[in-house]
Design a protein around this motif. Structure first.
Motif, PDB file in Angstrom:
ATOM      1  N   GLY A  29      40.612  20.738  39.397  1.00  0.00           N
ATOM      2  CA  GLY A  29      41.413  20.711  40.628  1.00  0.00           C
ATOM      3  C   GLY A  29      41.410  22.244  41.106  1.00  0.00           C
ATOM      4  N   ILE A  30      41.933  22.257  42.237  1.00  0.00           N
ATOM      5  CA  ILE A  30      41.932  23.635  42.853  1.00  0.00           C
ATOM      6  C   ILE A  30      43.296  23.698  43.751  1.00  0.00           C
ATOM      7  N   ILE A  31      44.046  24.959  43.348  1.00  0.00           N
ATOM      8  CA  ILE A  31      45.237  25.187  44.254  1.00  0.00           C
ATOM      9  C   ILE A  31      45.058  26.379  45.142  1.00  0.00           C
ATOM     10  N   ILE A 353      45.689  32.744  48.248  1.00  0.00           N
ATOM     11  CA  ILE A 353      45.207  32.711  46.663  1.00  0.00           C
ATOM     12  C   ILE A 353      44.654  31.545  46.472  1.00  0.00           C
ATOM     13  N   ARG A 354      43.650  31.468  45.886  1.00  0.00           N
ATOM     14  CA  ARG A 354      42.862  30.348  45.262  1.00  0.00           C
ATOM     15  C   ARG A 354      42.612  30.206  43.956  1.00  0.00           C
ATOM     16  N   HIS A 355      43.091  29.183  43.076  1.00  0.00           N
ATOM     17  CA  HIS A 355      42.781  28.935  41.538  1.00  0.00           C
ATOM     18  C   HIS A 355      42.387  27.540  41.222  1.00  0.00           C
ATOM     19  N   ARG A 356      41.040  27.939  40.541  1.00  0.00           N
ATOM     20  CA  ARG A 356      40.281  26.608  40.058  1.00  0.00           C
ATOM     21  C   ARG A 356      40.860  26.310  38.669  1.00  0.00           C
ATOM     22  N   PHE A 357      41.093  24.976  38.276  1.00  0.00           N
ATOM     23  CA  PHE A 357      40.955  24.714  36.935  1.00  0.00           C
ATOM     24  C   PHE A 357      40.248  23.460  36.537  1.00  0.00           C
TER      25      PHE A 357
END
Length: 357
Positions: A29-31, A353-357
């Protein structure tokens, strides 16, 4: 992205029947949350929005090796808004009747609106069933420096006139060429509106097709596509071409598009670049879209967008982007939720801000 063997898959793998074997299941996912500011001649707007650099999503995908070079796979991907936690709406039949009721978007809970497919693949290519991107959308995305995200999204998508199937189609049957053709790639898709045969003039509404053919080798990628969706009120059609060349210090890209919705024609173009700098990258794009919908005029919107993303790690980045549109011929396009009068300008600003997981 991190591979996670979900407990259900592990339990299934322990069963004696080989039909339950699962090669892998991945949670990904991406937030992406952004402070989005819009300025217009009639009203400004400030929001905590989402998907300013990459589209926020939650997904599950898996594959099973069937032997003999064949595999089966699935992909479930849901869009959502991290600023509020609501899920993105979907469309069940590629028509207005298949959309969420007015005001209900997000109230329907999490939907796999971004992609919901099952497929079989081999050395002959891949057959894919379900909800997926239309072939012609890939060119709008792949050859836009902002990848159709945030305030920098090109006007070839922001102003597009082709409606429900501009990006995705439900009830689709797709085929993709194998990745062994010396850089040639392509896909075809046919999708259904699923109306009864006695629905009269609207029985074919929401039914359509799309095709894409491209070539990618070394620094060059080029592709062309076309697609059509049938409606009693007037068919829609998208045709576009895009290309990029990676010089190492920067990747230059551009696209041309021509759309039709009933008797209305739309034309657009994008030209821009992505330039890596250290652990970050700069993005710049100039785009335009116009139609012949005006009475003796051509409503036209031209946009300049600039952005920079700074990678704090392989998974986390901070970014900012700025864009400005100029309208003419009666166009009223505005950015980040602002409103502007005909022929006036609008500007927008993102920081997030972008965070991938």
């Amino acid at each position: 992205m991190k591979n996670i063997l979900i407990a259900v898959a592990a339990t299934s793998a322990a069963l004696t029947s080989p039909a339950y074997a699962q090669s892998s299941v991945t949670l990904f996912g991406i937030i992406d949350a952004t402070l989005a500011v819009g300025k217009g001649s009639l009203a400004d707007r400030t929001q905590l929005a989402n998907s300013g650099w990459n589209s926020s999503r939650l997904g599950f995908r898996g594959s099973e090796d069937l032997g003999g070079g064949m595999s089966a796979s699935f992909w479930l991907e849901a869009g959502f808004s991290p600023d509020s936690g609501v899920g993105a709406a979907t469309n069940t039949n590629n028509q207005a009747s298949g959309a969420a009721p007015a005001g209900a978007a997000g109230g329907q809970g999490l939907t796999f609106n971004r992609r919901s497919t099952v497929s079989l693949a081999g050395n002959w290519g891949e057959v894919r069933l379900g909800r997926d991107y239309t072939p012609q959308y890939w060119i709008l995305s792949d050859f836009d420096p902002f990848n159709n995200n945030g305030v920098g999204t090109s006007q070839t998508l922001n102003s597009i006139i082709t409606g429900v199937t501009s990006v995705r189609a439900s009830n689709s049957i797709g085929y993709s060429l194998p990745a062994t053709l010396g850089g040639i790639y392509g896909q075809a898709m046919y999708y259904l509106g699923e109306n009864p045969s006695n629905a009269g003039a609207t029985k074919d509404d929401g039914r359509g097709y799309g095709m894409r053919l491209g070539y990618a080798s070394g620094p060059l990628s080029v592709a062309i596509s076309t697609g059509q969706t049938k409606y009693a009120a007037g068919n829609t059609r998208q045709t576009n071409i895009g290309a990029h060349w990676d010089f190492g210090v920067a990747k230059l890209m551009g696209q041309l598009s021509r759309d039709k919705a009933g008797a209305t024609d739309g034309r657009g173009w994008v030209f821009g670049a992505i330039a890596p700098v250290g652990v970050g990258e700069f993005r710049i794009a100039l785009s335009e879209y116009k139609t012949d919908a005006g009475a003796g005029t051509e409503p036209r919107t031209r946009k300049l967008a600039l952005g920079y993303g700074h990678n704090l790690s392989k998974r986390t980045a901070v970014y900012t982007a700025y864009a400005r549109v100029r309208n003419s011929g009666g166009a009223t396009a505005a950015l980040n939720g602002a409103t502007t009068a005909a022929n006036a300008s609008s500007s927008g600003f993102d920081i997030g801000i972008r965070h991938r997981f």
